[in-house]
Design an enzyme around this catalytic site. Structure first.
Site, PDB file in Angstrom:
ATOM      1  N   GLY A  54      42.693  96.284 123.469  1.00  8.98           N
ATOM      2  CA  GLY A  54      42.772  97.708 123.147  1.00  8.98           C
ATOM      3  C   GLY A  54      43.763  98.046 122.049  1.00  8.98           C
ATOM      4  N   GLN A  55      44.146  97.044 121.256  1.00  5.93           N
ATOM      5  CA  GLN A  55      45.085  97.322 120.153  1.00  5.93           C
ATOM      6  C   GLN A  55      44.349  98.000 119.008  1.00  5.93           C
ATOM      7  OE1 GLN A  55      47.119  93.836 118.637  1.00  5.93           O
ATOM      8  NE2 GLN A  55      48.463  95.036 117.306  1.00  5.93           N
ATOM      9  N   SER A  56      44.845  99.170 118.597  1.00  5.01           N
ATOM     10  CA  SER A  56      44.187  99.890 117.501  1.00  5.01           C
ATOM     11  C   SER A  56      45.039  99.935 116.242  1.00  5.01           C
ATOM     12  CB  SER A  56      43.824 101.315 117.938  1.00  5.01           C
ATOM     13  OG  SER A  56      44.991 102.051 118.230  1.00  5.01           O
ATOM     14  N   ASP A 111      54.221 109.189 120.723  1.00  2.00           N
ATOM     15  CA  ASP A 111      52.820 108.913 120.438  1.00  2.00           C
ATOM     16  C   ASP A 111      52.103 110.228 120.125  1.00  2.00           C
ATOM     17  OD1 ASP A 111      50.771 106.307 121.243  1.00  2.00           O
ATOM     18  OD2 ASP A 111      49.863 108.281 120.932  1.00  2.00           O
ATOM     19  N   ILE A 112      51.250 110.197 119.105  1.00  2.00           N
ATOM     20  CA  ILE A 112      50.568 111.406 118.650  1.00  2.00           C
ATOM     21  C   ILE A 112      49.508 111.869 119.654  1.00  2.00           C
ATOM     22  CG2 ILE A 112      48.635 110.407 117.343  1.00  2.00           C
ATOM     23  CD1 ILE A 112      49.468 112.219 114.997  1.00  2.00           C
ATOM     24  N   HIS A 153      54.405 100.466 124.052  1.00  2.00           N
ATOM     25  CA  HIS A 153      54.224 101.795 124.631  1.00  2.00           C
ATOM     26  C   HIS A 153      55.171 101.952 125.810  1.00  2.00           C
ATOM     27  CE1 HIS A 153      50.122 102.681 122.832  1.00  2.00           C
ATOM     28  NE2 HIS A 153      50.105 101.361 122.744  1.00  2.00           N
ATOM     29  N   HIS A 213      53.866  96.989 118.688  1.00  2.00           N
ATOM     30  CA  HIS A 213      54.521  98.172 119.242  1.00  2.00           C
ATOM     31  C   HIS A 213      54.454  98.133 120.760  1.00  2.00           C
ATOM     32  CE1 HIS A 213      50.274  99.066 118.469  1.00  2.00           C
ATOM     33  NE2 HIS A 213      50.306  99.840 119.537  1.00  2.00           N
TER      34      HIS A 213
HETATM   35  P1  AMP Z   1      47.382 100.767 120.359  1.00  2.54           P
HETATM   36  O1  AMP Z   1      46.047 101.404 120.615  1.00  2.54           O
HETATM   37  O2  AMP Z   1      47.965 100.037 121.518  1.00  2.54           O
HETATM   38  O3  AMP Z   1      47.350  99.931 119.089  1.00  2.54           O
HETATM   39  O4  AMP Z   1      48.395 101.951 120.114  1.00  2.54           O
HETATM   40  C1  AMP Z   1      48.422 102.704 118.938  1.00  2.54           C
HETATM   41  C2  AMP Z   1      48.976 104.043 119.312  1.00  2.54           C
HETATM   42  O5  AMP Z   1      49.379 104.699 118.124  1.00  2.54           O
HETATM   43  C3  AMP Z   1      47.976 104.975 120.005  1.00  2.54           C
HETATM   44  O6  AMP Z   1      48.477 105.331 121.286  1.00  2.54           O
HETATM   45  C4  AMP Z   1      47.899 106.181 119.065  1.00  2.54           C
HETATM   46  O7  AMP Z   1      47.782 107.403 119.733  1.00  2.54           O
HETATM   47  C5  AMP Z   1      49.199 106.069 118.303  1.00  2.54           C
HETATM   48  N1  AMP Z   1      49.200 106.672 116.992  1.00  2.54           N
HETATM   49  C6  AMP Z   1      48.266 106.573 116.025  1.00  2.54           C
HETATM   50  N2  AMP Z   1      48.633 107.245 114.923  1.00  2.54           N
HETATM   51  C7  AMP Z   1      49.851 107.785 115.193  1.00  2.54           C
HETATM   52  C8  AMP Z   1      50.770 108.598 114.457  1.00  2.54           C
HETATM   53  N3  AMP Z   1      50.512 108.996 113.212  1.00  2.54           N
HETATM   54  N4  AMP Z   1      51.914 108.965 115.054  1.00  2.54           N
HETATM   55  C9  AMP Z   1      52.180 108.576 116.319  1.00  2.54           C
HETATM   56  N5  AMP Z   1      51.377 107.794 117.056  1.00  2.54           N
HETATM   57  C10 AMP Z   1      50.221 107.413 116.507  1.00  2.54           C
END
Ligand code: AMP
Ligand code: ZN
Length: 114
Positions: free
Chosen positions: A93-95, A30-31, A102, A100
């Site tokens: 909290g899905q962004s 995760d970034i 975690h 995916h």
């Molecule tokens: P969610 O908020 O559960 O949808 O998780 C999305 C996750 O993707 C978050 O924890 C972000 O930090 C992660 N994320 C977003 N962009 C990237 C990226 N380019 N590389 C790796 N992780 C990312």
């Protein structure tokens, strides 16, 4: 899905720190890590969320958990314990709208989650 962030990562158009890859699954760091170990386990096939998963996806889901086990072993959190989180929808909290998992570990987790 053309512009989906994780589809683009799966296609290699956006770089990621890969932890595991085969024909069905990509796992990468995760970034914005929320714990010392924070890996995303991502089916390569696009699903918006777990709400799109069906019984016929059962083998893929079992494989997701095999990869989660691999990640836990690789980062030495299998014995200590870790957490698997699937944020779903707005209040969940899905962004990123590509399913995916975690994998969070390396510190004590709290309950209830925020
Ligand atoms: P969610 O908020 O559960 O949808 O998780 C999305 C996750 O993707 C978050 O924890 C972000 O930090 C992660 N994320 C977003 N962009 C990237 C990226 N380019 N590389 C790796 N992780 C990312
Ligand atoms: Zn996607």
């Amino acid at each position: 899905m053309e512009n989906c962030l994780f589809c683009r990562i799966v296609r290699g158009e956006i770089p990621s720190t890969k932890v595991f890859e085969d024909d069905q699954i990509l796992a990468f760091k995760d970034i914005e890590p929320q714990a010392p170990v924070h890996v995303l386990v991502v089916p390569k096939k696009h699903y918006d969320s777990i709400m799109q998963l069906k019984a016929e996806d059962g083998a893929l889901l079992a494989h997701v958990f095999e990869v989660i086990q691999y990640v836990a072993n690789e980062f030495d959190i299998a014995e200590k314990g870790f957490r698997v989180v699937v944020n779903t929808g707005k209040e969940g909290g899905q962004s990123v709208d590509h399913v995916h998992f975690h994998v969070l570990g390396g510190r004590s987790m709290e309950w209830p989650p925020g």
